[in-house]
Design a protein around this motif. Structure first.
Motif, mmCIF file in Angstrom:
data_model
loop_
_atom_site.group_PDB
_atom_site.id
_atom_site.type_symbol
_atom_site.label_atom_id
_atom_site.label_comp_id
_atom_site.label_asym_id
_atom_site.label_seq_id
_atom_site.Cartn_x
_atom_site.Cartn_y
_atom_site.Cartn_z
ATOM 1 N N GLU A 161 0.480 50.226 1.260
ATOM 2 C CA GLU A 161 1.220 50.666 2.445
ATOM 3 C C GLU A 161 1.470 49.503 3.398
ATOM 4 O OE1 GLU A 161 -0.589 54.040 4.281
ATOM 5 O OE2 GLU A 161 -0.605 55.224 2.427
ATOM 6 N N SER A 162 0.524 48.573 3.459
ATOM 7 C CA SER A 162 0.702 47.405 4.319
ATOM 8 C C SER A 162 1.798 46.494 3.784
ATOM 9 C CB SER A 162 -0.621 46.640 4.435
ATOM 10 O OG SER A 162 -1.611 47.433 5.055
ATOM 11 N N ILE A 163 1.838 46.328 2.474
ATOM 12 C CA ILE A 163 2.893 45.528 1.858
ATOM 13 C C ILE A 163 4.259 46.151 2.144
ATOM 14 C CG2 ILE A 163 3.893 44.851 -0.373
ATOM 15 C CD1 ILE A 163 1.018 44.377 -1.367
ATOM 16 N N ASP A 164 4.352 47.465 2.015
ATOM 17 C CA ASP A 164 5.620 48.152 2.306
ATOM 18 C C ASP A 164 6.023 47.942 3.766
ATOM 19 O OD1 ASP A 164 5.843 49.079 -0.256
ATOM 20 O OD2 ASP A 164 5.026 51.080 0.171
ATOM 21 N N PHE A 165 5.047 48.028 4.658
ATOM 22 C CA PHE A 165 5.340 47.851 6.082
ATOM 23 C C PHE A 165 5.864 46.441 6.363
ATOM 24 C CE2 PHE A 165 3.756 46.033 10.074
ATOM 25 C CZ PHE A 165 4.458 46.806 10.984
ATOM 26 N N ILE A 166 5.204 45.430 5.829
ATOM 27 C CA ILE A 166 5.632 44.049 6.052
ATOM 28 C C ILE A 166 7.020 43.822 5.454
ATOM 29 C CG2 ILE A 166 5.172 41.631 5.497
ATOM 30 C CD1 ILE A 166 3.300 42.648 7.615
ATOM 31 N N HIS A 167 7.230 44.326 4.256
ATOM 32 C CA HIS A 167 8.512 44.146 3.570
ATOM 33 C C HIS A 167 9.661 44.744 4.394
ATOM 34 C CE1 HIS A 167 11.302 43.679 0.237
ATOM 35 N NE2 HIS A 167 11.648 44.951 0.357
ATOM 36 N N MET A 189 -6.730 50.883 -2.969
ATOM 37 C CA MET A 189 -5.634 49.930 -2.757
ATOM 38 C C MET A 189 -4.473 50.541 -1.978
ATOM 39 S SD MET A 189 -6.509 47.017 -4.041
ATOM 40 C CE MET A 189 -4.996 46.124 -4.351
ATOM 41 N N ALA A 190 -4.612 51.811 -1.586
ATOM 42 C CA ALA A 190 -3.520 52.460 -0.852
ATOM 43 C C ALA A 190 -3.216 51.720 0.447
ATOM 44 C CB ALA A 190 -3.882 53.915 -0.554
ATOM 45 N N LYS A 250 -5.383 52.338 8.585
ATOM 46 C CA LYS A 250 -4.936 52.501 7.204
ATOM 47 C C LYS A 250 -3.750 51.607 6.876
ATOM 48 C CE LYS A 250 -7.906 55.834 6.511
ATOM 49 N NZ LYS A 250 -9.122 55.595 5.682
ATOM 50 N N ASN A 251 -3.414 50.701 7.802
ATOM 51 C CA ASN A 251 -2.238 49.859 7.595
ATOM 52 C C ASN A 251 -2.351 48.623 8.473
ATOM 53 O OD1 ASN A 251 0.577 48.860 7.638
ATOM 54 N ND2 ASN A 251 1.071 50.817 6.683
ATOM 55 N N ILE A 252 -1.901 47.488 7.969
ATOM 56 C CA ILE A 252 -1.936 46.243 8.731
ATOM 57 C C ILE A 252 -1.085 46.342 9.992
ATOM 58 C CG2 ILE A 252 0.027 45.130 7.607
ATOM 59 C CD1 ILE A 252 -3.349 43.463 8.517
ATOM 60 N N SER A 253 -0.220 47.344 10.053
ATOM 61 C CA SER A 253 0.611 47.537 11.243
ATOM 62 C C SER A 253 -0.250 47.733 12.493
ATOM 63 C CB SER A 253 1.536 48.744 11.069
ATOM 64 O OG SER A 253 0.783 49.940 10.887
ATOM 65 N N ASP A 254 -1.418 48.348 12.344
ATOM 66 C CA ASP A 254 -2.306 48.547 13.491
ATOM 67 C C ASP A 254 -2.772 47.212 14.057
ATOM 68 O OD1 ASP A 254 -2.227 51.368 13.226
ATOM 69 O OD2 ASP A 254 -3.749 51.268 11.659
ATOM 70 N N TYR A 255 -3.108 46.304 13.166
ATOM 71 C CA TYR A 255 -3.561 44.970 13.583
ATOM 72 C C TYR A 255 -2.426 44.218 14.292
ATOM 73 C CZ TYR A 255 -5.387 40.188 13.011
ATOM 74 O OH TYR A 255 -5.813 38.896 13.217
ATOM 75 N N ILE A 256 -1.238 44.331 13.751
ATOM 76 C CA ILE A 256 -0.084 43.640 14.352
ATOM 77 C C ILE A 256 0.270 44.248 15.706
ATOM 78 C CG2 ILE A 256 2.395 43.218 14.083
ATOM 79 C CD1 ILE A 256 1.829 42.932 11.045
ATOM 80 N N ASP A 257 0.318 45.573 15.780
ATOM 81 C CA ASP A 257 0.708 46.245 17.027
ATOM 82 C C ASP A 257 -0.348 46.090 18.118
ATOM 83 O OD1 ASP A 257 3.051 47.078 15.860
ATOM 84 O OD2 ASP A 257 2.322 49.098 15.393
#
Length: 214
Positions: A6-12, A1-2, A99-106
């Motif tokens: 981490e994705s939740i933290d990034f979005i927040h 669930m890491a 390892k983070n939804i940030s990759d998908y967004i970027d």
């Protein structure tokens, strides 16, 4: 669930106007995404209301993004208001080690809105990562880029994908005198493609690639 945490933290931290909902098998990010990006001299700023569904098995299960207000009028969009950001193969290959939804967004969401806003303002499309067609043709285009082949060389593209998906044995696909050359040239790419999962490759082959000549 890491990855989820981490994705939740990034979005927040990055999108304070976006609400976060936890479900049994996914996390949903919904609200106004303030997006900024640049391609050459074109600067994009957009604030769409989106619903981004991230499966707990990300990146193996790809996210989906929905246009909440149905405000995006673009041909790269599905009937359910989800955005067609790229072909599944393009997305999976780029997100293999994400390892983070940030990759998908970027890598996909922001380039999508750069392309969309440029088209909206100029009536022209810009080729950022390749303006893919829909369906089978888009998969062929993705594989052509991946193998550094011309899109018109569909026979070789299908042959290589059949090899990667283990639909047919390599020795039956490639004439003996050409086998060494194919192994030297394409084995690394075949190995990378197989990291997507054999079940996925076979499914793509069945849906998009299979032809009677193979």
């Amino acid at each position: 669930m890491a990855i989820i945490d981490e994705s939740i933290d990034f979005i927040h931290q990055t999108f304070p106007e976006v609400s976060i909902y936890q479900e049994a098998s996914s996390v949903i990010f919904e609200g106004r995404f303030i997006l900024r990006g640049r391609y050459k001299d074109f600067i994009m700023e957009a604030a769409p209301r989106l619903k981004l569904v991230m499966d707990h098995n990300y990146p193996h299960v790809l996210p989906k993004v929905f246009d909440v207000d149905d405000a995006v009028k673009y041909d790269h969009k599905f009937q359910d208001n989800s955005l067609c950001l790229a072909t599944p193969i393009d997305i999976r290959l780029r997100l293999l080690s994400s390892k983070n939804i940030s990759d998908y967004i970027d890598d996909f969401l922001i380039p999508y809105f750069i392309s969309y806003k440029y088209w909206e303002q100029s009536g022209k499309k810009i080729d950022i990562y390749g303006d893919r067609s829909h369906g089978k043709k888009g998969i062929i285009e993705s594989l052509a880029d991946f193998f550094n082949l011309d899109c018109n060389d569909e026979i070789t593209i299908r042959l290589l994908f059949s090899w990667a998906a283990k639909v047919n044995k390599f020795k039956k696909l490639i004439p003996k005198e050409k086998q060494y050359g194919f192994i030297q040239k394409y084995s690394n790419q075949i190995s990378k493609l197989r990291k997507l999962g054999m079940m996925e490759l076979k499914r793509y082959y069945k849906c998009f690639i299979k032809v009677s000549t193979l």
